[in-house]
Design a protein around this motif. Sequence first.
Motif, PDB file in Angstrom:
ATOM      1  N   ARG A   7       0.835  -1.218   0.000  1.00  0.00           N
ATOM      2  CA  ARG A   7       0.000   0.000   0.000  1.00  0.00           C
ATOM      3  C   ARG A   7       0.862   1.258   0.000  1.00  0.00           C
ATOM      4  O   ARG A   7       0.549   2.245  -0.657  1.00  0.00           O
ATOM      5  CB  ARG A   7      -0.963  -0.009   1.199  1.00  0.00           C
ATOM      6  CG  ARG A   7      -2.144  -0.972   1.026  1.00  0.00           C
ATOM      7  CD  ARG A   7      -3.215  -0.713   2.079  1.00  0.00           C
ATOM      8  NE  ARG A   7      -2.742  -0.981   3.429  1.00  0.00           N
ATOM      9  CZ  ARG A   7      -2.782  -2.185   4.014  1.00  0.00           C
ATOM     10  NH1 ARG A   7      -3.246  -3.232   3.349  1.00  0.00           N
ATOM     11  NH2 ARG A   7      -2.342  -2.347   5.253  1.00  0.00           N
ATOM     12  N   LYS A   8       1.964   1.200   0.746  1.00  0.00           N
ATOM     13  CA  LYS A   8       2.885   2.356   0.754  1.00  0.00           C
ATOM     14  C   LYS A   8       3.425   2.591  -0.649  1.00  0.00           C
ATOM     15  O   LYS A   8       3.512   3.728  -1.116  1.00  0.00           O
ATOM     16  CB  LYS A   8       4.078   2.072   1.675  1.00  0.00           C
ATOM     17  CG  LYS A   8       3.820   2.414   3.109  1.00  0.00           C
ATOM     18  CD  LYS A   8       5.140   2.301   3.871  1.00  0.00           C
ATOM     19  CE  LYS A   8       4.870   2.261   5.361  1.00  0.00           C
ATOM     20  NZ  LYS A   8       5.973   1.699   6.111  1.00  0.00           N
ATOM     21  N   ALA A   9       3.807   1.501  -1.317  1.00  0.00           N
ATOM     22  CA  ALA A   9       4.324   1.621  -2.679  1.00  0.00           C
ATOM     23  C   ALA A   9       3.261   2.221  -3.587  1.00  0.00           C
ATOM     24  O   ALA A   9       3.528   3.126  -4.385  1.00  0.00           O
ATOM     25  CB  ALA A   9       4.763   0.249  -3.192  1.00  0.00           C
ATOM     26  N   GLU A  10       2.042   1.746  -3.431  1.00  0.00           N
ATOM     27  CA  GLU A  10       0.925   2.231  -4.251  1.00  0.00           C
ATOM     28  C   GLU A  10       0.773   3.742  -4.090  1.00  0.00           C
ATOM     29  O   GLU A  10       0.567   4.467  -5.059  1.00  0.00           O
ATOM     30  CB  GLU A  10      -0.357   1.490  -3.818  1.00  0.00           C
ATOM     31  CG  GLU A  10      -1.641   1.931  -4.493  1.00  0.00           C
ATOM     32  CD  GLU A  10      -1.658   1.601  -5.975  1.00  0.00           C
ATOM     33  OE1 GLU A  10      -1.238   0.486  -6.324  1.00  0.00           O
ATOM     34  OE2 GLU A  10      -2.065   2.469  -6.784  1.00  0.00           O
ATOM     35  N   ARG A  11       0.900   4.214  -2.845  1.00  0.00           N
ATOM     36  CA  ARG A  11       0.780   5.663  -2.617  1.00  0.00           C
ATOM     37  C   ARG A  11       1.897   6.432  -3.308  1.00  0.00           C
ATOM     38  O   ARG A  11       1.740   7.585  -3.664  1.00  0.00           O
ATOM     39  CB  ARG A  11       0.748   5.966  -1.106  1.00  0.00           C
ATOM     40  CG  ARG A  11      -0.598   5.608  -0.456  1.00  0.00           C
ATOM     41  CD  ARG A  11      -0.764   6.272   0.897  1.00  0.00           C
ATOM     42  NE  ARG A  11       0.109   5.697   1.892  1.00  0.00           N
ATOM     43  CZ  ARG A  11      -0.154   4.592   2.591  1.00  0.00           C
ATOM     44  NH1 ARG A  11      -1.283   3.937   2.383  1.00  0.00           N
ATOM     45  NH2 ARG A  11       0.708   4.135   3.477  1.00  0.00           N
ATOM     46  N   ALA A  12       3.032   5.755  -3.540  1.00  0.00           N
ATOM     47  CA  ALA A  12       4.139   6.415  -4.263  1.00  0.00           C
ATOM     48  C   ALA A  12       4.012   6.170  -5.766  1.00  0.00           C
ATOM     49  O   ALA A  12       4.953   6.439  -6.516  1.00  0.00           O
ATOM     50  CB  ALA A  12       5.469   5.895  -3.734  1.00  0.00           C
ATOM     51  N   GLY A  13       2.883   5.617  -6.201  1.00  0.00           N
ATOM     52  CA  GLY A  13       2.647   5.403  -7.629  1.00  0.00           C
ATOM     53  C   GLY A  13       3.316   4.156  -8.183  1.00  0.00           C
ATOM     54  O   GLY A  13       3.571   4.052  -9.373  1.00  0.00           O
ATOM     55  N   ILE A  14       3.589   3.185  -7.312  1.00  0.00           N
ATOM     56  CA  ILE A  14       4.290   1.971  -7.755  1.00  0.00           C
ATOM     57  C   ILE A  14       3.450   0.737  -7.457  1.00  0.00           C
ATOM     58  O   ILE A  14       2.949   0.571  -6.345  1.00  0.00           O
ATOM     59  CB  ILE A  14       5.656   1.860  -7.027  1.00  0.00           C
ATOM     60  CG1 ILE A  14       6.554   3.001  -7.486  1.00  0.00           C
ATOM     61  CG2 ILE A  14       6.322   0.515  -7.279  1.00  0.00           C
ATOM     62  CD1 ILE A  14       7.814   3.142  -6.696  1.00  0.00           C
ATOM     63  N   ASP A  15       3.301  -0.126  -8.467  1.00  0.00           N
ATOM     64  CA  ASP A  15       2.637  -1.421  -8.256  1.00  0.00           C
ATOM     65  C   ASP A  15       3.660  -2.382  -7.685  1.00  0.00           C
ATOM     66  O   ASP A  15       4.670  -2.649  -8.331  1.00  0.00           O
ATOM     67  CB  ASP A  15       2.180  -2.026  -9.590  1.00  0.00           C
ATOM     68  CG  ASP A  15       1.017  -1.269 -10.192  1.00  0.00           C
ATOM     69  OD1 ASP A  15       0.227  -0.717  -9.416  1.00  0.00           O
ATOM     70  OD2 ASP A  15       0.916  -1.252 -11.428  1.00  0.00           O
ATOM     71  N   ALA A  16       3.370  -2.902  -6.530  1.00  0.00           N
ATOM     72  CA  ALA A  16       4.283  -3.882  -5.931  1.00  0.00           C
ATOM     73  C   ALA A  16       3.437  -4.880  -5.150  1.00  0.00           C
ATOM     74  O   ALA A  16       3.313  -4.773  -3.931  1.00  0.00           O
ATOM     75  CB  ALA A  16       5.293  -3.179  -5.025  1.00  0.00           C
ATOM     76  N   PRO A  17       2.847  -5.841  -5.864  1.00  0.00           N
ATOM     77  CA  PRO A  17       1.955  -6.782  -5.187  1.00  0.00           C
ATOM     78  C   PRO A  17       2.652  -7.523  -4.042  1.00  0.00           C
ATOM     79  O   PRO A  17       3.822  -7.902  -4.166  1.00  0.00           O
ATOM     80  CB  PRO A  17       1.564  -7.773  -6.292  1.00  0.00           C
ATOM     81  CG  PRO A  17       1.920  -7.120  -7.579  1.00  0.00           C
ATOM     82  CD  PRO A  17       2.987  -6.112  -7.302  1.00  0.00           C
ATOM     83  N   ALA A  18       1.916  -7.699  -2.953  1.00  0.00           N
ATOM     84  CA  ALA A  18       2.458  -8.394  -1.783  1.00  0.00           C
ATOM     85  C   ALA A  18       2.544  -9.882  -2.083  1.00  0.00           C
ATOM     86  O   ALA A  18       1.609 -10.472  -2.629  1.00  0.00           O
ATOM     87  CB  ALA A  18       1.547  -8.149  -0.582  1.00  0.00           C
ATOM     88  N   LEU A  19       3.645 -10.487  -1.705  1.00  0.00           N
ATOM     89  CA  LEU A  19       3.832 -11.925  -1.921  1.00  0.00           C
ATOM     90  C   LEU A  19       2.766 -12.743  -1.185  1.00  0.00           C
ATOM     91  O   LEU A  19       2.318 -13.783  -1.678  1.00  0.00           O
ATOM     92  CB  LEU A  19       5.246 -12.320  -1.451  1.00  0.00           C
ATOM     93  CG  LEU A  19       5.621 -13.793  -1.539  1.00  0.00           C
ATOM     94  CD1 LEU A  19       5.527 -14.302  -2.969  1.00  0.00           C
ATOM     95  CD2 LEU A  19       7.033 -14.016  -1.006  1.00  0.00           C
ATOM     96  N   SER A  20       2.339 -12.269  -0.020  1.00  0.00           N
ATOM     97  CA  SER A  20       1.372 -13.049   0.770  1.00  0.00           C
ATOM     98  C   SER A  20       0.058 -13.262   0.015  1.00  0.00           C
ATOM     99  O   SER A  20      -0.657 -14.221   0.275  1.00  0.00           O
ATOM    100  CB  SER A  20       1.110 -12.363   2.116  1.00  0.00           C
ATOM    101  OG  SER A  20       0.616 -11.059   1.900  1.00  0.00           O
ATOM    102  N   ARG A  21      -0.250 -12.383  -0.940  1.00  0.00           N
ATOM    103  CA  ARG A  21      -1.469 -12.540  -1.746  1.00  0.00           C
ATOM    104  C   ARG A  21      -1.507 -13.849  -2.517  1.00  0.00           C
ATOM    105  O   ARG A  21      -2.547 -14.324  -2.919  1.00  0.00           O
ATOM    106  CB  ARG A  21      -1.521 -11.419  -2.807  1.00  0.00           C
ATOM    107  CG  ARG A  21      -2.050 -10.119  -2.366  1.00  0.00           C
ATOM    108  CD  ARG A  21      -2.194  -9.205  -3.561  1.00  0.00           C
ATOM    109  NE  ARG A  21      -2.936  -9.833  -4.640  1.00  0.00           N
ATOM    110  CZ  ARG A  21      -2.686  -9.651  -5.945  1.00  0.00           C
ATOM    111  NH1 ARG A  21      -1.728  -8.865  -6.339  1.00  0.00           N
ATOM    112  NH2 ARG A  21      -3.409 -10.255  -6.850  1.00  0.00           N
TER     113      ARG A  21
END
Length: 479
Positions: free
Chosen positions: A431-445
């Motif tokens: 979510r922090k990455a998303e706020r910085a405009g970056i897609d970074a899906p969590a591995l736990s997903r």
Amino acid sequence: MRTSRGPLFEAVSEGDAPRYRQVYRQIREAILERRLKAGERLPSTRTLASESAIARKTVEEAYVQLEAEGYIVRRSGSGSFVAEIATMQRAYANVKLAGRRTLSKRGRGIAASTTCVEPTIVRAFGAGLPALDAFPIDLWQRIIARHARAMDVHALVYGDPVGLPELREQIASYLAHARGVRCDASQVVIVSSSQQALDLIARLTIDPEDEAWIENPSYPGARAALTASGAKLVPVRVDEEGIDVAHGVDVAPKARLAYVTPSHQYPLGRTMSLERRLALLAWARRADAWVIEDDYDSEFRYDGRPMPSIQGLDSAGRVLYVGTFTKVLYPSLRLGYLVLPPDLAQSFVNARAQIDGHAPTFLQGVVAEFIREGHFGAHVRRMRALYRGRRDVFVDAATRHLPMLSFPMLHAGLRATGFFDDQRDDRAASRKAERAGIDAPALSRYYLGRPKSGLVLGYAGLTPDAIRRGVRELGKALR
Ligand SMILES: Cc1ncc(COP(=O)(O)O)c(C=O)c1O
């Protein structure tokens, strides 16, 4: 002002339409296509007019019209905003939705799933897109143009649901040579994606409550297809050697099928050992189970040679091999294929015909020619070298800016899976990455229970500069 898909208003000529209608129409479209979201603030008339080099009065007229039709709300002193109801087509606005309107139980399950949402724009680090910037688009256009010119009315009729013969021949010989797949063209069925292949397999092999092994962690698309068919998913551990067959046999010895990504485990990146491959085939034979081999990106291995497919080791016809052009060509092409044991091929073709007939004949012809003329092989070789270089850029940047993540498996594929050394909450990090405009899906997903903490970062579709910038920004966001 720009929306996520480009400028809000482009000063293009639209014939004789009054200028304000052009502005009005483009903003309305942006709202209806949700490029502008409900509640979003529009630029002031002054700003939009000066950015687009048009008269302020023209913009004002467009805004008045948009407000009159309910697309925007104007509040004096605070500005103009996209209205809440604006995303609903006005033509439908006075229809009262009446009566019981529930979907089936199965339908509700499918509709609630958001597992298969793919990126529609290229940005750091969207899931595993290929390098669209390096796709030979001129060559592709020339082949399309040649095909279009040669097209006559006979090309307009339905095609065979099994797929275009030339393309099936090309795929069979490519797979035999590159992947050690044992097949001829009669076993190849063209589909619109590996997702459709997985959906077909699930529909045809699973009854509700049947058990299905799924790698844990696993590809969400496979989970979605199997769940939609009513399968009971059995998560099976993955270790350094790939899926732990003994664990699978322990927890669900009578499962109907196993879904695996042996060349390049999704998302951990491991390659399944020969011993495990043989154990999996032996179990499948004993249990009369099917093995789905999803060979989605095996072309891109940067160190050493790829291990041939499991299908090539199978002497009992238990493997259903799934391939796609999404990674080797491009995702919007929507073409993939299934290689089936000969006795199953006709059932799959019949099922395919019931669902949507067949994949577009025209594009199948274009791909067949691309392969026949040798461009496919050349493209794969070029991309492999390009991705190896981008991988090196990624590793270099990650070493500097992402000390909190370790990336043990970077020998193949279009993405890098990083593990948080401090086991932090990876969804919060994402979510922090998303706020910085970056897609970074969590591995736990990607896990069903007992997740590991990390991020899955697609880098191969980004230029070296974009990789460096993205990694730097991500590092800042995670610190
Ligand atoms: C494991 C796996 N299989 C298949 C695909 C591609 O699927 P499709 O052919 O549906 O685009 C992907 C894409 O991300 C994938 O990661």
